[in-house]
Motif scaffolding. Sequence first.
Motif, PDB file in Angstrom:
ATOM      1  N   THR A 113      47.273  42.864  55.450  1.00 47.67           N
ATOM      2  CA  THR A 113      47.624  43.815  54.634  1.00 47.67           C
ATOM      3  C   THR A 113      47.405  43.764  53.032  1.00 47.67           C
ATOM      4  OG1 THR A 113      49.169  44.502  56.430  1.00 47.67           O
ATOM      5  CG2 THR A 113      49.664  45.401  54.095  1.00 47.67           C
ATOM      6  N   LEU A 114      47.107  44.580  52.225  1.00 48.35           N
ATOM      7  CA  LEU A 114      46.996  44.627  50.935  1.00 48.35           C
ATOM      8  C   LEU A 114      48.527  44.634  50.119  1.00 48.35           C
ATOM      9  CD1 LEU A 114      45.052  43.964  48.569  1.00 48.35           C
ATOM     10  CD2 LEU A 114      44.732  46.419  48.651  1.00 48.35           C
ATOM     11  N   LEU A 115      48.953  43.663  49.633  1.00 42.30           N
ATOM     12  CA  LEU A 115      50.510  44.173  48.881  1.00 42.30           C
ATOM     13  C   LEU A 115      50.450  44.206  47.465  1.00 42.30           C
ATOM     14  CD1 LEU A 115      52.078  41.156  51.059  1.00 42.30           C
ATOM     15  CD2 LEU A 115      52.087  43.440  51.475  1.00 42.30           C
ATOM     16  N   TYR A 116      49.070  43.565  46.733  1.00 45.35           N
ATOM     17  CA  TYR A 116      49.215  43.687  45.452  1.00 45.35           C
ATOM     18  C   TYR A 116      47.728  43.748  44.933  1.00 45.35           C
ATOM     19  CZ  TYR A 116      49.131  42.302  40.503  1.00 45.35           C
ATOM     20  OH  TYR A 116      49.038  42.041  38.982  1.00 45.35           O
TER      21      TYR A 116
ATOM     22  N   SER B 136      32.950  41.966  48.852  1.00 49.54           N
ATOM     23  CA  SER B 136      34.473  41.616  48.678  1.00 49.54           C
ATOM     24  C   SER B 136      35.168  41.196  49.907  1.00 49.54           C
ATOM     25  CB  SER B 136      35.582  42.839  48.341  1.00 49.54           C
ATOM     26  OG  SER B 136      36.889  42.394  48.150  1.00 49.54           O
ATOM     27  N   ALA B 137      36.010  40.011  50.040  1.00 49.98           N
ATOM     28  CA  ALA B 137      36.768  39.388  50.868  1.00 49.98           C
ATOM     29  C   ALA B 137      37.832  40.042  51.598  1.00 49.98           C
ATOM     30  CB  ALA B 137      37.075  37.986  50.590  1.00 49.98           C
ATOM     31  N   LEU B 138      38.019  41.336  50.686  1.00 45.82           N
ATOM     32  CA  LEU B 138      39.053  42.356  51.132  1.00 45.82           C
ATOM     33  C   LEU B 138      38.549  43.619  52.052  1.00 45.82           C
ATOM     34  CD1 LEU B 138      40.674  42.758  47.600  1.00 45.82           C
ATOM     35  CD2 LEU B 138      41.448  41.509  49.498  1.00 45.82           C
ATOM     36  N   GLU B 139      37.454  43.489  52.454  1.00 48.51           N
ATOM     37  CA  GLU B 139      36.872  44.751  53.196  1.00 48.51           C
ATOM     38  C   GLU B 139      37.355  44.997  54.382  1.00 48.51           C
ATOM     39  OE1 GLU B 139      32.976  43.022  55.579  1.00 48.51           O
ATOM     40  OE2 GLU B 139      32.977  43.069  53.555  1.00 48.51           O
TER      41      GLU B 139
ATOM     42  N   VAL C 206      40.929  44.330  55.037  1.00 51.52           N
ATOM     43  CA  VAL C 206      42.208  44.299  54.836  1.00 51.52           C
ATOM     44  C   VAL C 206      42.772  45.695  54.772  1.00 51.52           C
ATOM     45  CG1 VAL C 206      44.034  43.749  52.874  1.00 51.52           C
ATOM     46  CG2 VAL C 206      42.013  42.121  53.480  1.00 51.52           C
ATOM     47  N   ASN C 207      43.976  45.799  55.292  1.00 56.06           N
ATOM     48  CA  ASN C 207      44.500  47.216  55.313  1.00 56.06           C
ATOM     49  C   ASN C 207      44.912  47.663  54.039  1.00 56.06           C
ATOM     50  OD1 ASN C 207      45.678  49.532  56.455  1.00 56.06           O
ATOM     51  ND2 ASN C 207      47.460  48.481  57.035  1.00 56.06           N
ATOM     52  N   GLY C 208      44.501  48.911  53.882  1.00 52.90           N
ATOM     53  CA  GLY C 208      44.899  49.511  52.180  1.00 52.90           C
ATOM     54  C   GLY C 208      44.052  49.198  51.228  1.00 52.90           C
ATOM     55  N   PHE C 209      43.034  48.387  51.454  1.00 51.75           N
ATOM     56  CA  PHE C 209      41.805  48.072  50.450  1.00 51.75           C
ATOM     57  C   PHE C 209      40.979  49.503  50.281  1.00 51.75           C
ATOM     58  CE2 PHE C 209      37.660  46.635  49.074  1.00 51.75           C
ATOM     59  CZ  PHE C 209      37.976  46.142  47.974  1.00 51.75           C
ATOM     60  N   GLU C 210      40.412  49.938  51.312  1.00 50.13           N
ATOM     61  CA  GLU C 210      39.544  51.036  51.091  1.00 50.13           C
ATOM     62  C   GLU C 210      39.890  52.040  50.418  1.00 50.13           C
ATOM     63  OE1 GLU C 210      36.250  51.118  52.016  1.00 50.13           O
ATOM     64  OE2 GLU C 210      36.327  49.167  52.632  1.00 50.13           O
TER      65      GLU C 210
END
Length: 177
Positions: free
Chosen positions: A100-103, A164-167, A169-173
């Motif tokens: 989960t993306l927090l920041y 991105s390593a965030l692909e 991650v919940n909330g990134f898109e």
Amino acid sequence: MFFDSWEDIFAIFLTSLISYAVLVVFLRISGKRTLSKWNAFDFVVTIALGSILASVILSDKTAISEGLFAAFLLILFQFIITFIASRFEFIDKIIKAEPTLLYYRGDYKKDAMKQQRVAKSEILSAIRTSSIGSIEKIEAVVLETDGQFSVIEKSQNDDDNSNSALEDVNGFEKDKD
């Protein structure tokens, strides 16, 4: 009662020694994934293994062979499920939480923080732990599936999110530029 007999002490010693040795062999055979950082699924398996081992060691009603067979089955089930999960994404999503993306880029994701029960101070602590002194150098902070924080520094090419390593991650898109 403090002490029953030396025979009971020896039986516990022998049972512990045999159970421990066989459990180590089972875990080595099953691979690194069995001992990886815990998600909820791994936690349940590990606690169950501990319970079985304690039962075998301390209960005279549980035979060593029964306890070790139960431990073997748990490790086998965990191996099978992780084998399948590594090949089928929908199974992986069933047994693991999403990161989960927090920041992200200067913004604290307050809804995600509230949902995951994470305080701003925990995010700042994770940033300090990563040895990055300035929050302006941070691209993102992610709460991983095992409960740890990942702190990602801004890259030189600030506009490139394609790799991105965030692909996942919940909330990134939603926040992608």
